[in-house]
Design a protein around this motif. Sequence first.
Motif, mmCIF file in Angstrom:
data_model
loop_
_atom_site.group_PDB
_atom_site.id
_atom_site.type_symbol
_atom_site.label_atom_id
_atom_site.label_comp_id
_atom_site.label_asym_id
_atom_site.label_seq_id
_atom_site.Cartn_x
_atom_site.Cartn_y
_atom_site.Cartn_z
ATOM 1 N N MET A 1 31.195 42.219 -21.251
ATOM 2 C CA MET A 1 30.234 43.059 -20.532
ATOM 3 C C MET A 1 29.036 42.198 -20.124
ATOM 4 N N SER A 2 28.559 42.343 -18.868
ATOM 5 C CA SER A 2 27.447 41.551 -18.370
ATOM 6 C C SER A 2 26.144 41.985 -19.025
ATOM 7 N N ASN A 3 25.103 41.123 -18.893
ATOM 8 C CA ASN A 3 23.794 41.458 -19.449
ATOM 9 C C ASN A 3 23.218 42.703 -18.799
ATOM 10 N N ASP A 4 23.459 42.860 -17.461
ATOM 11 C CA ASP A 4 22.966 44.045 -16.750
ATOM 12 C C ASP A 4 23.627 45.312 -17.283
ATOM 13 N N SER A 5 24.938 45.246 -17.536
ATOM 14 C CA SER A 5 25.650 46.397 -18.063
ATOM 15 C C SER A 5 25.167 46.735 -19.463
ATOM 16 N N GLN A 6 24.943 45.697 -20.287
ATOM 17 C CA GLN A 6 24.475 45.927 -21.650
ATOM 18 C C GLN A 6 23.091 46.566 -21.640
ATOM 19 N N ALA A 7 22.218 46.095 -20.726
ATOM 20 C CA ALA A 7 20.879 46.668 -20.619
ATOM 21 C C ALA A 7 20.951 48.134 -20.217
ATOM 22 N N TRP A 8 21.905 48.449 -19.333
ATOM 23 C CA TRP A 8 22.072 49.842 -18.908
ATOM 24 C C TRP A 8 22.484 50.710 -20.094
ATOM 25 N N PHE A 9 23.422 50.228 -20.914
ATOM 26 C CA PHE A 9 23.871 51.004 -22.067
ATOM 27 C C PHE A 9 22.782 51.128 -23.130
ATOM 28 N N ASP A 10 21.865 50.173 -23.174
ATOM 29 C CA ASP A 10 20.818 50.205 -24.190
ATOM 30 C C ASP A 10 19.607 51.043 -23.773
ATOM 31 N N SER A 11 19.606 51.551 -22.538
ATOM 32 C CA SER A 11 18.475 52.352 -22.065
ATOM 33 C C SER A 11 18.676 53.811 -22.442
ATOM 34 N N GLN A 12 18.044 54.744 -21.718
ATOM 35 C CA GLN A 12 18.051 56.160 -22.091
ATOM 36 C C GLN A 12 19.451 56.771 -22.073
ATOM 37 N N ASN A 13 19.555 57.967 -22.704
ATOM 38 C CA ASN A 13 20.813 58.717 -22.768
ATOM 39 C C ASN A 13 21.902 57.933 -23.516
ATOM 40 N N LYS A 14 21.515 57.328 -24.650
ATOM 41 C CA LYS A 14 22.390 56.401 -25.350
ATOM 42 C C LYS A 14 23.667 57.051 -25.868
ATOM 43 N N GLU A 15 23.561 58.280 -26.365
ATOM 44 C CA GLU A 15 24.728 58.924 -26.970
ATOM 45 C C GLU A 15 25.851 59.122 -25.946
ATOM 46 N N ASN A 16 25.529 59.651 -24.777
ATOM 47 C CA ASN A 16 26.545 59.868 -23.758
ATOM 48 C C ASN A 16 27.079 58.552 -23.209
ATOM 49 N N LYS A 17 26.220 57.546 -23.133
ATOM 50 C CA LYS A 17 26.675 56.234 -22.662
ATOM 51 C C LYS A 17 27.611 55.582 -23.675
ATOM 52 N N ALA A 18 27.358 55.822 -24.947
ATOM 53 C CA ALA A 18 28.254 55.303 -25.983
ATOM 54 C C ALA A 18 29.631 55.959 -25.888
ATOM 55 N N MET A 19 29.646 57.260 -25.606
ATOM 56 C CA MET A 19 30.929 57.947 -25.429
ATOM 57 C C MET A 19 31.658 57.435 -24.202
ATOM 58 N N LEU A 20 30.919 57.141 -23.134
ATOM 59 C CA LEU A 20 31.530 56.562 -21.929
ATOM 60 C C LEU A 20 32.143 55.208 -22.237
ATOM 61 N N ARG A 21 31.404 54.385 -22.978
ATOM 62 C CA ARG A 21 31.893 53.049 -23.309
ATOM 63 C C ARG A 21 33.164 53.134 -24.162
ATOM 64 N N GLN A 22 33.211 54.064 -25.110
ATOM 65 C CA GLN A 22 34.400 54.229 -25.950
ATOM 66 C C GLN A 22 35.580 54.723 -25.124
ATOM 67 N N TRP A 23 35.322 55.636 -24.197
ATOM 68 C CA TRP A 23 36.388 56.146 -23.318
ATOM 69 C C TRP A 23 36.947 55.027 -22.453
ATOM 70 N N MET A 24 36.083 54.188 -21.912
ATOM 71 C CA MET A 24 36.532 53.052 -21.091
ATOM 72 C C MET A 24 37.431 52.124 -21.898
ATOM 73 N N LYS A 25 37.069 51.909 -23.149
ATOM 74 C CA LYS A 25 37.866 51.039 -24.015
ATOM 75 C C LYS A 25 39.206 51.676 -24.348
ATOM 76 N N ASN A 26 39.191 52.961 -24.710
ATOM 77 C CA ASN A 26 40.425 53.652 -25.092
ATOM 78 C C ASN A 26 41.414 53.757 -23.937
ATOM 79 N N GLU A 27 40.873 54.022 -22.740
ATOM 80 C CA GLU A 27 41.721 54.233 -21.566
ATOM 81 C C GLU A 27 41.938 52.970 -20.747
#
Length: 243
Positions: A1-27
Amino acid sequence: MSNDSQAWFDSQNKENKAMLRQWMKNENISLVQVNGQRKYGGPPPGWVGGAPTYGSEVYIRNLPQEIYEDKIIPLLQSAGKLYEFRLMMTFSGLNRGFAYARFTAIHHANLAVYWFNGYEIQPGYKLKVCKSIEKSELQLDAIPGFLDKDTLTRVMCGITADLERLSLFASPKVDGMNLAVIKYRSHTAAAMARKSLCEGTQLLCGCPLTVEWLSYSNKRYLNFGKFLLPHSCYPRSWTLLFK
């Protein structure tokens, strides 16, 4: 994951972004963010052949800003296979409340409209889903008269792809100049042509021009045959034009 993508995941709405990241990995899903939108597919993994035909895209609005592809894509895929999904994004990492989904078949797009227009995806948020207006025609104004239809078609085919038809008329706005109406085989081809022309010098054979989607008024003029024949003029030296 790029630094820009990591910064996006570390910003607001973390819980939903974490679920998105897990879904991307699973699928095993890949999403690409560029120019204010995040895209899945176009084509999707394993796709063979050309893009789906006109009428296979839907426009979705009234999306809650804090939900992402892990909630939207599976819902849409219950109507049929997706060729492409584009979610419009803000710089803060929320979605802008609307998206575009292109299905692999027109009847899947029709089903998505039937099923999901008015669907309550979250309490208080009923989706608005309709067929997308897929523009495929550009207008180029201030075309000089020495560029006849055949010459202009050759020039445009050399700098854009999938041109289907070019028509030339007298410009209704610029005296002595012409207006070209160019139809492409798809909205994507037209959008790419517009992007390419707008990002360039906006010069054609050394002459400035304007590049826009075909306007509603000009489309009406075209349909009713109200445009005048194009102007013709011949410069003193042709050799200077096509160097």
